[in-house]
Enzyme design. Structure first.
Site, short mmCIF file in Angstrom:
data_model
loop_
_atom_site.label_atom_id
_atom_site.label_comp_id
_atom_site.label_asym_id
_atom_site.label_seq_id
_atom_site.Cartn_x
_atom_site.Cartn_y
_atom_site.Cartn_z
N LYS A 96 28.51 32.20 35.01
CA LYS A 96 27.42 31.72 34.58
C LYS A 96 27.09 31.32 35.59
CE LYS A 96 24.58 30.52 31.26
NZ LYS A 96 23.69 30.37 32.82
N LYS B 145 26.83 32.41 40.47
CA LYS B 145 25.78 31.89 41.60
C LYS B 145 24.65 32.81 42.51
CE LYS B 145 23.65 27.80 41.68
NZ LYS B 145 23.69 26.43 40.50
N SER C 116 22.66 25.54 27.73
CA SER C 116 22.89 27.14 28.81
C SER C 116 23.32 27.57 27.84
CB SER C 116 22.44 27.85 30.05
OG SER C 116 21.27 27.71 30.92
#
Length: 444
Positions: free
Chosen positions: A78, A114, A373
């Site tokens: 994530k 990322k 999120s």
């Protein structure tokens, strides 16, 4: 524990080494197997891609893009995608490393990842940005997915960009796939509260911690470096609660007023026109000069000046490495809450700690974004969506619980909040990594 970085960029290698050095103190307070340490030294997977884009004038430009999945032991990767001229593999790997610990600290079922593209997005038209964003997904589609690696907005990306990316992934997979991206527009499966999640999460942390330090709205002054999405929203929340926000700044400069600033008025001048965050800002030229907050009418200061103000609370909400060994000795704030990723170097940490300045770390303070999120991802998978009030309540519960747990570790072990945060995260990561088997399990 030393983690490995690509060796072609010494400055970014320093950033990554600095990131990993934060773990050294934490390792003295956890029981972590050699197996777990070995796995955390290297990212699980790194991808570099070239993205050819047909520009509006008919020319072809090729952009460099990256995606790093540092660890997925606790769940799919994530992490955000940033568009910035300084994006490189080393920076992306450092940010994925931080995300690994942030997700563990907040007890989210995610690993750290990322991504980014090296460019100045202000130089591209909206059509060019859309082609670039869709091209990025074309290049990494096999590397991501709702159960593999989930994207989110970051520096110079927004809900519109996330919508393009989700749509392109769905086209490639020939099915609706809202869970591959978070931070999307509401109409495309986004979550209520996502646009202010980072700021609200930071506000939840601050309002839990500050009373413990005898800092209350009526007697607390605040300076905020960075008046982007997170910084501006947090300034608004603090102003509404009665805290005295005396200084704010953006990339071009800042303003200071000892009696406190009129944050709603500043936001009115600073606010972007709809859908234009990646392009030119909407400005009122008679009052607002060069799209900065530096000509509202109060005392003009630089970003460097803001960091050195005599305030109770300093909030770095801009970019990395704003407080270093060079200026840490001049910081006068009593408490620092990191809303930006990595705004304080490890060398500066030592100086601030020696001077009795309490730092509340980024992996806790700015974790509201990844937490909401997660909520968005859950809602996408269930096909059932929550109200803004429900999202806010769930976020507050999560942020306060992990802040309280980190504070308790810091008090019990007489360590800094940063070290305590890494201890808390390492305990969870170590447990998950060891659950797959360690050397002891194979000795008989």
């Amino acid at each position: 524990m030393t983690i490995q970085a690509p060796a072609h960029n010494p400055s970014q290698l320093s950033l990554l080494s600095d990131a990993s050095s934060r773990l050294e103190k934490a390792l003295h307070h956890v029981v972590l197997s050699n197996d777990a340490l070995g796995r955390l030294r290297f990212p699980k997977a790194s991808l570099s891609v070239s993205i050819p884009v047909r520009m509006d004038d008919g020319s072809l430009r090729v952009f460099q893009g990256y995606r790093v999945r540092y660890d997925d032991t606790r769940g799919p990767g994530k992490g955000g995608v940033r568009y910035h001229p300084h994006v490189c593999l080393d920076e992306v790997q450092s940010l994925a490393f931080w995300m690994t610990f942030k997700c563990a600290l907040l007890n989210l079922p995610f690993g750290g990842a990322k991504g980014g593209i090296t460019l100045n997005p202000k130089e591209l038209s909206r059509h060019e940005l859309e082609r670039l964003s869709r091209g990025y997904i074309d290049a990494i589609a096999d590397f991501i997915g709702p159960d593999i690696d989930i994207l989110a907005p970051d520096v110079y990306t927004n809900a519109m960009v996330m919508g393009w990316m989700m749509d392109q992934y769905s086209i490639i997979k020939r099915k609706a796939s809202p869970g591959v991206v978070t931070g999307k527009p509401l109409a495309l499966g986004g979550s209520q509260g996502r646009d202010t999640a980072t700021a609200m999460g930071a506000y939840n942390v601050m309002t839990h911690i500050l009373p413990k330090l005898d800092q209350h709205p009526g007697n607390t002054t605040v300076a905020i470096q960075g008046f982007g999405n997170a910084g501006a929203a947090l300034a608004t929340f603090l102003h509404q609660a009665g805290y005295r926000v005396v200084a704010v700044s953006d990339s071009e400069g800042g303003i200071y007023a000892s009696q406190g600033l009129d944050i709603p008025k500043i936001r009115e001048y600073k606010r972007d026109s709809p859908g234009e965050r990646l392009r030119q800002r909407h400005s009122i030229q008679s009052i607002y000069c060069h799209d900065t907050v530096c000509n509202i009418g109060e005392e003009i200061i630089s970003n460097g000046d803001l960091l050195k103000l005599d305030v109770d609370v300093l909030i770095p909400a801009a970019l990395e490495n704003q407080i270093t060994a060079a200026n840490a000795g001049e910081i006068q704030a009593r408490y620092i809450f990191e809303v930006a990723n990595g705004p304080i170097s490890s060398a500066a940490d030592e100086i601030l700690d020696g001077r009795g300045i309490l730092v509340f770390p980024d992996i806790l303070v700015n974790a509201g974004g990844v937490t909401v999120s997660y909520f968005e991802w859950v809602q996408n998978r269930n096909g059932f969506y929550w109200t803004e009030a429900e999202v806010g309540d769930r976020l507050n519960t999560k942020m306060v619980a992990e802040t309280a747990a980190t504070w308790a570790i810091a008090q019990e072990k007489s360590i800094s909040m940063r070290t305590a945060a890494y201890v808390h995260a390492l305990n969870r990561l170590g447990e998950a990594l060891d659950a797959k088997g360690t050397q002891d399990d194979y000795l008989s």
